[in-house]
Design a protein around this motif. Structure first.
Motif, PDB file in Angstrom:
ATOM      1  N   PRO A 197       0.811  -1.220   0.000  1.00 53.37           N
ATOM      2  CA  PRO A 197       0.000   0.000   0.000  1.00 53.37           C
ATOM      3  C   PRO A 197       0.841   1.265   0.000  1.00 53.37           C
ATOM      4  CG  PRO A 197       0.087  -0.940   2.201  1.00 53.37           C
ATOM      5  CD  PRO A 197       0.750  -1.935   1.290  1.00 53.37           C
ATOM      6  N   GLY A 198       0.367   2.280  -0.706  1.00 53.71           N
ATOM      7  CA  GLY A 198       0.970   3.605  -0.640  1.00 53.71           C
ATOM      8  C   GLY A 198       0.420   4.369   0.549  1.00 53.71           C
ATOM      9  N   GLY A 199       0.951   5.575   0.762  1.00 55.54           N
ATOM     10  CA  GLY A 199       0.420   6.448   1.794  1.00 55.54           C
ATOM     11  C   GLY A 199       1.181   6.454   3.093  1.00 55.54           C
ATOM     12  N   PHE A 200       2.302   5.722   3.171  1.00 53.54           N
ATOM     13  CA  PHE A 200       3.053   5.644   4.426  1.00 53.54           C
ATOM     14  C   PHE A 200       4.444   6.257   4.273  1.00 53.54           C
ATOM     15  CE2 PHE A 200      -0.083   2.237   4.371  1.00 53.54           C
ATOM     16  CZ  PHE A 200      -0.785   2.535   5.528  1.00 53.54           C
ATOM     17  N   TRP A 201       4.575   7.182   3.327  1.00 55.71           N
ATOM     18  CA  TRP A 201       5.850   7.855   3.109  1.00 55.71           C
ATOM     19  C   TRP A 201       5.938   9.104   3.975  1.00 55.71           C
ATOM     20  CZ3 TRP A 201       3.482   6.062  -1.631  1.00 55.71           C
ATOM     21  CH2 TRP A 201       2.298   6.722  -1.939  1.00 55.71           C
ATOM     22  N   ARG A 202       7.190   9.543   4.204  1.00 50.57           N
ATOM     23  CA  ARG A 202       7.451  10.747   5.001  1.00 50.57           C
ATOM     24  C   ARG A 202       8.612  11.515   4.398  1.00 50.57           C
ATOM     25  NH1 ARG A 202       7.779   7.981  11.027  1.00 50.57           N
ATOM     26  NH2 ARG A 202       5.619   7.233  11.176  1.00 50.57           N
ATOM     27  N   GLY A 203       8.664  12.812   4.702  1.00 52.28           N
ATOM     28  CA  GLY A 203       9.822  13.623   4.347  1.00 52.28           C
ATOM     29  C   GLY A 203      10.189  13.530   2.883  1.00 52.28           C
ATOM     30  N   TRP A 204      11.467  13.231   2.627  1.00 51.83           N
ATOM     31  CA  TRP A 204      11.985  13.184   1.265  1.00 51.83           C
ATOM     32  C   TRP A 204      11.333  12.089   0.422  1.00 51.83           C
ATOM     33  CZ3 TRP A 204      14.069   8.716  -0.666  1.00 51.83           C
ATOM     34  CH2 TRP A 204      14.437   7.740   0.266  1.00 51.83           C
ATOM     35  N   GLU A 205      10.736  11.080   1.088  1.00 48.51           N
ATOM     36  CA  GLU A 205      10.111   9.986   0.348  1.00 48.51           C
ATOM     37  C   GLU A 205       8.906  10.488  -0.466  1.00 48.51           C
ATOM     38  OE1 GLU A 205      11.009   7.213   4.235  1.00 48.51           O
ATOM     39  OE2 GLU A 205       8.960   7.446   3.491  1.00 48.51           O
ATOM     40  N   ILE A 206       8.279  11.555  -0.002  1.00 42.76           N
ATOM     41  CA  ILE A 206       7.089  12.075  -0.694  1.00 42.76           C
ATOM     42  C   ILE A 206       7.443  12.618  -2.077  1.00 42.76           C
ATOM     43  CG2 ILE A 206       5.223  13.784  -0.609  1.00 42.76           C
ATOM     44  CD1 ILE A 206       5.275  13.461   2.447  1.00 42.76           C
ATOM     45  N   PRO A 207       8.377  13.582  -2.199  1.00 42.99           N
ATOM     46  CA  PRO A 207       8.735  14.027  -3.554  1.00 42.99           C
ATOM     47  C   PRO A 207       9.417  12.934  -4.371  1.00 42.99           C
ATOM     48  CG  PRO A 207      10.158  15.050  -1.914  1.00 42.99           C
ATOM     49  CD  PRO A 207       9.046  14.398  -1.157  1.00 42.99           C
ATOM     50  N   ALA A 208      10.142  12.032  -3.700  1.00 46.98           N
ATOM     51  CA  ALA A 208      10.762  10.927  -4.440  1.00 46.98           C
ATOM     52  C   ALA A 208       9.703  10.079  -5.118  1.00 46.98           C
ATOM     53  CB  ALA A 208      11.613  10.071  -3.498  1.00 46.98           C
ATOM     54  N   PHE A 209       8.628   9.777  -4.384  1.00 44.92           N
ATOM     55  CA  PHE A 209       7.520   9.017  -4.970  1.00 44.92           C
ATOM     56  C   PHE A 209       6.859   9.812  -6.087  1.00 44.92           C
ATOM     57  CE2 PHE A 209       2.817   8.918  -4.830  1.00 44.92           C
ATOM     58  CZ  PHE A 209       2.599   7.699  -5.434  1.00 44.92           C
ATOM     59  N   CYS A 212       7.103   1.933  -2.924  1.00 42.06           N
ATOM     60  CA  CYS A 212       6.817   2.061  -1.490  1.00 42.06           C
ATOM     61  C   CYS A 212       7.885   1.254  -0.761  1.00 42.06           C
ATOM     62  CB  CYS A 212       5.421   1.546  -1.171  1.00 42.06           C
ATOM     63  SG  CYS A 212       4.091   2.444  -2.011  1.00 42.06           S
ATOM     64  N   PHE A 213       8.875   1.954  -0.238  1.00 42.87           N
ATOM     65  CA  PHE A 213      10.057   1.288   0.306  1.00 42.87           C
ATOM     66  C   PHE A 213       9.680   0.344   1.448  1.00 42.87           C
ATOM     67  CE2 PHE A 213      11.759   5.570  -1.064  1.00 42.87           C
ATOM     68  CZ  PHE A 213      12.155   5.111  -2.309  1.00 42.87           C
ATOM     69  N   PRO A 214      10.332  -0.825   1.527  1.00 48.92           N
ATOM     70  CA  PRO A 214       9.931  -1.855   2.497  1.00 48.92           C
ATOM     71  C   PRO A 214       9.858  -1.395   3.947  1.00 48.92           C
ATOM     72  CG  PRO A 214      11.388  -2.808   0.862  1.00 48.92           C
ATOM     73  CD  PRO A 214      11.363  -1.328   0.594  1.00 48.92           C
ATOM     74  N   TYR A 215      10.721  -0.466   4.369  1.00 50.78           N
ATOM     75  CA  TYR A 215      10.670  -0.045   5.773  1.00 50.78           C
ATOM     76  C   TYR A 215       9.393   0.719   6.094  1.00 50.78           C
ATOM     77  CZ  TYR A 215      12.702   4.275   3.775  1.00 50.78           C
ATOM     78  OH  TYR A 215      12.949   5.394   3.020  1.00 50.78           O
ATOM     79  N   GLN A 216       8.654   1.150   5.067  1.00 53.44           N
ATOM     80  CA  GLN A 216       7.373   1.803   5.319  1.00 53.44           C
ATOM     81  C   GLN A 216       6.342   0.827   5.869  1.00 53.44           C
ATOM     82  OE1 GLN A 216       6.311   3.710   1.612  1.00 53.44           O
ATOM     83  NE2 GLN A 216       8.118   5.022   1.621  1.00 53.44           N
ATOM     84  N   ALA A 217       6.597  -0.466   5.726  1.00 50.15           N
ATOM     85  CA  ALA A 217       5.662  -1.478   6.237  1.00 50.15           C
ATOM     86  C   ALA A 217       5.471  -1.350   7.741  1.00 50.15           C
ATOM     87  CB  ALA A 217       6.154  -2.876   5.879  1.00 50.15           C
ATOM     88  N   GLN A 218       6.540  -0.997   8.464  1.00 49.80           N
ATOM     89  CA  GLN A 218       6.418  -0.852   9.909  1.00 49.80           C
ATOM     90  C   GLN A 218       5.510   0.316  10.285  1.00 49.80           C
ATOM     91  OE1 GLN A 218       7.483  -3.254  11.844  1.00 49.80           O
ATOM     92  NE2 GLN A 218       8.256  -4.245   9.980  1.00 49.80           N
ATOM     93  N   ARG A 219       5.515   1.362   9.468  1.00 50.44           N
ATOM     94  CA  ARG A 219       4.610   2.486   9.712  1.00 50.44           C
ATOM     95  C   ARG A 219       3.158   2.050   9.493  1.00 50.44           C
ATOM     96  NH1 ARG A 219       8.051   6.577   5.880  1.00 50.44           N
ATOM     97  NH2 ARG A 219      10.000   6.508   7.075  1.00 50.44           N
TER      98      ARG A 219
END
Length: 310
Positions: free
Chosen positions: A110-122, A218-225
């Motif tokens: 799922p998308g939607g769990f990005w933060r900071g620099w990950e947002i413009p990167a996506f 959606c980078f794997p570490y976002q799964a914990q979020r």
């Protein structure tokens, strides 16, 4: 809107499939036949994608969730089990959070769990990809038909794009390019509403979040979020898998879905003894063909830009 274009396939207890941004029901073609052996699959084109017209107002997770809820109510399908991919995976989480709409849920990357620099990167990586896909539409049959150019086009979305079929990839890029709601929804996914969660104990139906270990969207570490926001969920990892498990690991994805929606326990690995197939070697002819195809795309783009300037 109380109706969307959809297909029904198979028999048994209904199962809803929700595609990702730019996709359509065809995004599930790698697994829909196997799912239909056990369930009646209902795969929709969300508003503004495939053969469903856009929503009359804003396009966001909230408005899409409202539209899906209305669709399910109209077809007497409230409480249906559901699977979502990417944006559709965030959508099924939102519907599960609201309660009373879905039964068991499987959310794939799922998308939607990005933060900071990950947002413009996506946002900028996907926005750049869609611009390229739109510009190269006349060449897409050739580009998706060559293993090298297909790998380049889908490297962001697949851990092994050279194994993807031409039909699946060509269908996807054509739908991406034709989607009138793509740009607005992409911006809202990145910079719009934040995904809310559901406190522990509030989601009583089975909820499984699947994630590819090589996801480059959606980078794997976002799964914990995602788990912090949805503590009732169980996390399942797909090895050798990018953003779309139904493409990179179709058989494993089918097994996970069928176990999850039937309430069975999800083991750490459904097929621990499974040996990954060796990557297909790229022969010299394929390499040359791919390079020529990409060069042709560059020449075509340059010629088009020259005509526009003139």
């Amino acid at each position: 809107m109380n109706d969307m274009h959809f297909i029904r396939h198979g028999s048994g207890k209904p199962l809803l499939l929700l595609h990702g941004i730019g996709g359509s029901w065809r995004s599930w073609q790698t697994i829909i036949d196997d799912l239909a052996k056990e369930r009646e699959v209902i795969a929709v084109d969300l508003p503004g994608f495939g053969d469903t017209p856009p929503l009359p107002g804003d396009v966001s997770i909230s408005t899409l969730a409202d539209a899906v809820t209305e669709f399910l109510r109209h077809h007497n399908l409230l409480g249906i089990d559901a699977v979502g991919s990417s944006m559709g995976a965030r959508l099924v989480l939102e519907l599960a959070r609201r309660g009373g709409v879905l039964g068991a849920v499987v959310s794939l990357d799922p998308g939607g769990f990005w933060r900071g620099w990950e947002i413009p990167a996506f946002y900028y990586s996907v926005a750049g990809s869609i611009r390229l896909i739109r510009a190269l539409q006349p060449l897409m049959p050739a580009l998706t038909g060559n293993v090298i150019s297909r790998s380049v086009l889908f490297a962001q979305f697949s851990a092994k794009p050279w194994r993807l079929s031409q039909k699946a990839t060509l269908d996807e890029v054509r739908t991406y390019a034709a989607s009138p709601s793509f740009d607005e929804l992409l911006y809202n996914l990145a910079y719009g509403e934040k995904q809310q969660g559901a406190p522990k104990g509030t989601i009583r139906e089975p909820l499984v979040i699947g994630w590819g270990r090589q996801d480059r969207v959606c980078f794997p570490y976002q799964a914990q979020r995602a788990l912090k926001l949805f503590p009732d969920a169980q996390l399942y990892w797909f090895d050798e898998c990018g953003h779309l498990p139904q493409w990179d690991q179709p058989q494993e994805t089918v097994q996970l879905i069928l176990r999850a929606i039937s309430g069975q326990q999800i083991p750490e690995k459904l097929s621990a003894s499974r040996s990954p197939q060796p990557a297909r070697s790229l022969n010299k002819a394929a390499v040359v063909g791919g390079v020529l195809a990409l060069l042709a795309g560059g020449v075509w783009l340059a010629a088009r830009q020259s005509r526009q300037v003139a």
